[in-house]
Scaffold this motif. Structure first.
Motif, PDB file in Angstrom:
ATOM      1  N   GLU A  79       0.825  -1.334   0.110  1.00 24.13           N
ATOM      2  CA  GLU A  79      -0.117   0.060   0.058  1.00 24.13           C
ATOM      3  C   GLU A  79       0.844   1.292  -0.046  1.00 24.13           C
ATOM      4  O   GLU A  79       0.381   2.404  -0.311  1.00 24.13           O
ATOM      5  CB  GLU A  79      -0.950  -0.031   1.293  1.00 24.13           C
ATOM      6  CG  GLU A  79      -1.830  -1.150   1.288  1.00 24.13           C
ATOM      7  CD  GLU A  79      -3.094  -1.100   0.177  1.00 24.13           C
ATOM      8  OE1 GLU A  79      -3.319  -0.074  -0.407  1.00 24.13           O
ATOM      9  OE2 GLU A  79      -3.196  -2.344  -0.447  1.00 24.13           O
ATOM     10  N   GLU A  80       2.065   1.170   0.190  1.00 20.78           N
ATOM     11  CA  GLU A  80       3.143   2.318   0.281  1.00 20.78           C
ATOM     12  C   GLU A  80       3.389   2.823  -1.228  1.00 20.78           C
ATOM     13  O   GLU A  80       3.482   1.856  -2.150  1.00 20.78           O
ATOM     14  CB  GLU A  80       4.266   2.175   1.101  1.00 20.78           C
ATOM     15  CG  GLU A  80       4.150   1.681   2.374  1.00 20.78           C
ATOM     16  CD  GLU A  80       5.341   1.493   3.097  1.00 20.78           C
ATOM     17  OE1 GLU A  80       6.340   2.070   2.721  1.00 20.78           O
ATOM     18  OE2 GLU A  80       5.402   0.387   4.029  1.00 20.78           O
ATOM     19  N   THR A  81       3.549   3.980  -1.288  1.00 22.27           N
ATOM     20  CA  THR A  81       3.770   4.612  -2.729  1.00 22.27           C
ATOM     21  C   THR A  81       5.106   5.351  -2.642  1.00 22.27           C
ATOM     22  O   THR A  81       5.311   6.433  -2.090  1.00 22.27           O
ATOM     23  CB  THR A  81       2.741   5.491  -3.282  1.00 22.27           C
ATOM     24  OG1 THR A  81       1.529   4.592  -3.195  1.00 22.27           O
ATOM     25  CG2 THR A  81       3.119   6.003  -4.639  1.00 22.27           C
ATOM     26  N   PRO A  82       6.176   4.880  -3.283  1.00 23.31           N
ATOM     27  CA  PRO A  82       6.238   3.487  -3.591  1.00 23.31           C
ATOM     28  C   PRO A  82       6.533   2.608  -2.650  1.00 23.31           C
ATOM     29  O   PRO A  82       7.268   2.885  -1.533  1.00 23.31           O
ATOM     30  CB  PRO A  82       7.896   3.615  -4.747  1.00 23.31           C
ATOM     31  CG  PRO A  82       8.435   4.804  -3.971  1.00 23.31           C
ATOM     32  CD  PRO A  82       7.552   5.612  -3.477  1.00 23.31           C
ATOM     33  N   PRO A  83       6.501   1.423  -2.697  1.00 23.19           N
ATOM     34  CA  PRO A  83       7.005   0.263  -1.822  1.00 23.19           C
ATOM     35  C   PRO A  83       8.494   0.368  -1.514  1.00 23.19           C
ATOM     36  O   PRO A  83       9.342   0.985  -2.244  1.00 23.19           O
ATOM     37  CB  PRO A  83       6.537  -1.151  -2.544  1.00 23.19           C
ATOM     38  CG  PRO A  83       5.743  -0.559  -3.650  1.00 23.19           C
ATOM     39  CD  PRO A  83       6.350   0.541  -4.121  1.00 23.19           C
ATOM     40  N   PRO A  84       8.746   0.136  -0.180  1.00 20.94           N
ATOM     41  CA  PRO A  84      10.210  -0.125   0.209  1.00 20.94           C
ATOM     42  C   PRO A  84      10.995  -1.188  -0.691  1.00 20.94           C
ATOM     43  O   PRO A  84      10.241  -1.990  -1.376  1.00 20.94           O
ATOM     44  CB  PRO A  84      10.032  -0.626   1.439  1.00 20.94           C
ATOM     45  CG  PRO A  84       8.624  -0.374   2.191  1.00 20.94           C
ATOM     46  CD  PRO A  84       7.860  -0.619   0.914  1.00 20.94           C
ATOM     47  N   PRO A  85      12.381  -0.826  -1.058  1.00 18.91           N
ATOM     48  CA  PRO A  85      12.830  -1.661  -1.992  1.00 18.91           C
ATOM     49  C   PRO A  85      13.035  -2.909  -1.446  1.00 18.91           C
ATOM     50  O   PRO A  85      13.200  -3.161   0.085  1.00 18.91           O
ATOM     51  CB  PRO A  85      14.344  -0.912  -1.901  1.00 18.91           C
ATOM     52  CG  PRO A  85      14.354   0.001  -0.835  1.00 18.91           C
ATOM     53  CD  PRO A  85      12.977   0.523  -0.745  1.00 18.91           C
ATOM     54  N   PRO A  86      13.365  -3.829  -1.981  1.00 20.81           N
ATOM     55  CA  PRO A  86      13.555  -5.478  -1.479  1.00 20.81           C
ATOM     56  C   PRO A  86      14.337  -5.538  -0.208  1.00 20.81           C
ATOM     57  O   PRO A  86      13.863  -6.267   0.773  1.00 20.81           O
ATOM     58  CB  PRO A  86      13.974  -6.390  -3.003  1.00 20.81           C
ATOM     59  CG  PRO A  86      13.570  -5.426  -3.912  1.00 20.81           C
ATOM     60  CD  PRO A  86      13.562  -3.943  -3.410  1.00 20.81           C
ATOM     61  N   ASP A  87      15.527  -5.042  -0.197  1.00 28.07           N
ATOM     62  CA  ASP A  87      16.299  -5.309   0.969  1.00 28.07           C
ATOM     63  C   ASP A  87      15.764  -4.719   2.169  1.00 28.07           C
ATOM     64  O   ASP A  87      15.816  -5.380   3.270  1.00 28.07           O
ATOM     65  CB  ASP A  87      17.577  -4.546   0.601  1.00 28.07           C
ATOM     66  CG  ASP A  87      17.655  -3.157   0.354  1.00 28.07           C
ATOM     67  OD1 ASP A  87      16.762  -2.534  -0.215  1.00 28.07           O
ATOM     68  OD2 ASP A  87      18.239  -2.350   1.023  1.00 28.07           O
ATOM     69  N   VAL A  88      15.172  -3.599   1.919  1.00 20.77           N
ATOM     70  CA  VAL A  88      14.656  -3.107   3.170  1.00 20.77           C
ATOM     71  C   VAL A  88      13.208  -3.863   3.685  1.00 20.77           C
ATOM     72  O   VAL A  88      12.952  -4.202   4.638  1.00 20.77           O
ATOM     73  CB  VAL A  88      14.081  -1.478   2.872  1.00 20.77           C
ATOM     74  CG1 VAL A  88      13.179  -1.013   4.211  1.00 20.77           C
ATOM     75  CG2 VAL A  88      15.237  -0.829   2.685  1.00 20.77           C
ATOM     76  N   LEU A  89      12.365  -4.052   2.603  1.00 24.80           N
ATOM     77  CA  LEU A  89      11.164  -4.861   2.672  1.00 24.80           C
ATOM     78  C   LEU A  89      11.401  -6.313   3.571  1.00 24.80           C
ATOM     79  O   LEU A  89      10.914  -6.634   4.454  1.00 24.80           O
ATOM     80  CB  LEU A  89      10.271  -4.778   1.556  1.00 24.80           C
ATOM     81  CG  LEU A  89       8.849  -5.897   1.653  1.00 24.80           C
ATOM     82  CD1 LEU A  89       8.239  -5.054   2.913  1.00 24.80           C
ATOM     83  CD2 LEU A  89       8.149  -5.423   0.221  1.00 24.80           C
TER      84      LEU A  89
END
Length: 206
Positions: A79-89
């Motif tokens: 739901e975040e814009t933009p979503p967190p990058p893969p390493d953060v997520l």
């Protein structure tokens, strides 16, 4: 007779789930008896069976809860814009799940990766548990596909690779890291994040 509060009932259920999870991670599902669980949580059989009918129901409740934690993390990120990058997520999801260690004895704080590997093994023989896992995995994949679509919309990722393929790889990275924690060493989550950042930084050779 005084009524038992919902808060008390929830706390008792939490106590049972935490104790059972620790027993299962320590000795495996089949080597753990309900008597082991009763001893771990310090409750009578009647108190425990009020909440759970036996080991199978305990296992299902534990697995369902972990899957809900993971699913909620990725759905919120989508739901975040933009979503967190893969390493953060991925780091965020692992930190949140591995950090849920209430009721664990000192010296046994890393039981959750072992429990997760035990669950994976159990799904090979327990069709009901496998169905729960498949359903949870499908929901996480859906959330990850939405995240990938968010990356594309923000110009963060190329759009010529199927989003589901990216979702499977990111889930696999987290699963593989959990397996390393359970089987080999206590590598910090930051190591996975560093590795993902390194892969994300790759460009074509000059």
């Amino acid at each position: 007779m005084a009524r038992v509060s919902q808060e008390h009932l929830d706390a008792r259920r939490r106590q049972i789930l935490d104790g059972a999870a620790l027993c299962f991670a320590r000795n495996g599902f089949h080597a753990t008896s309900m008597q082991d669980v009763l001893k771990e949580v310090g409750l009578s059989a009647g108190a425990v069976y009020r909440y759970f009918s036996g080991k199978e129901e305990l296992i299902g409740a534990i697995v369902g809860e972990v899957l809900e934690w993971i699913q909620a993390t990725f759905e919120a990120a989508a739901e975040e814009t933009p979503p967190p990058p893969p390493d953060v997520l991925v780091g965020r999801a692992l930190t949140q799940v591995l950090g849920r260690k209430t009721g664990v004895h000192e010296g046994e704080s890393s039981y959750l990766p072992r429990l997760i590997v035990q669950v994976w093994a159990e799904t090979l023989r327990n069709e009901e548990l496998a169905a729960v896992m498949r359903q949870g995995y499908a929901k996480v994949r859906v959330a990850w596909v939405k995240i990938v679509e968010g990356y594309r919309a923000a110009g963060m990722m190329r759009d010529d690779i199927p989003a589901d393929h990216v979702a499977r790889v990111m889930i696999g990275a987290a699963q593989g890291f959990v397996a390393q924690l359970a089987l080999f060493d206590e590598v910090p989550v930051e190591a996975l994040q560093d590795g993902l950042r390194g892969l994300m930084s790759m460009g074509r050779p000059s």
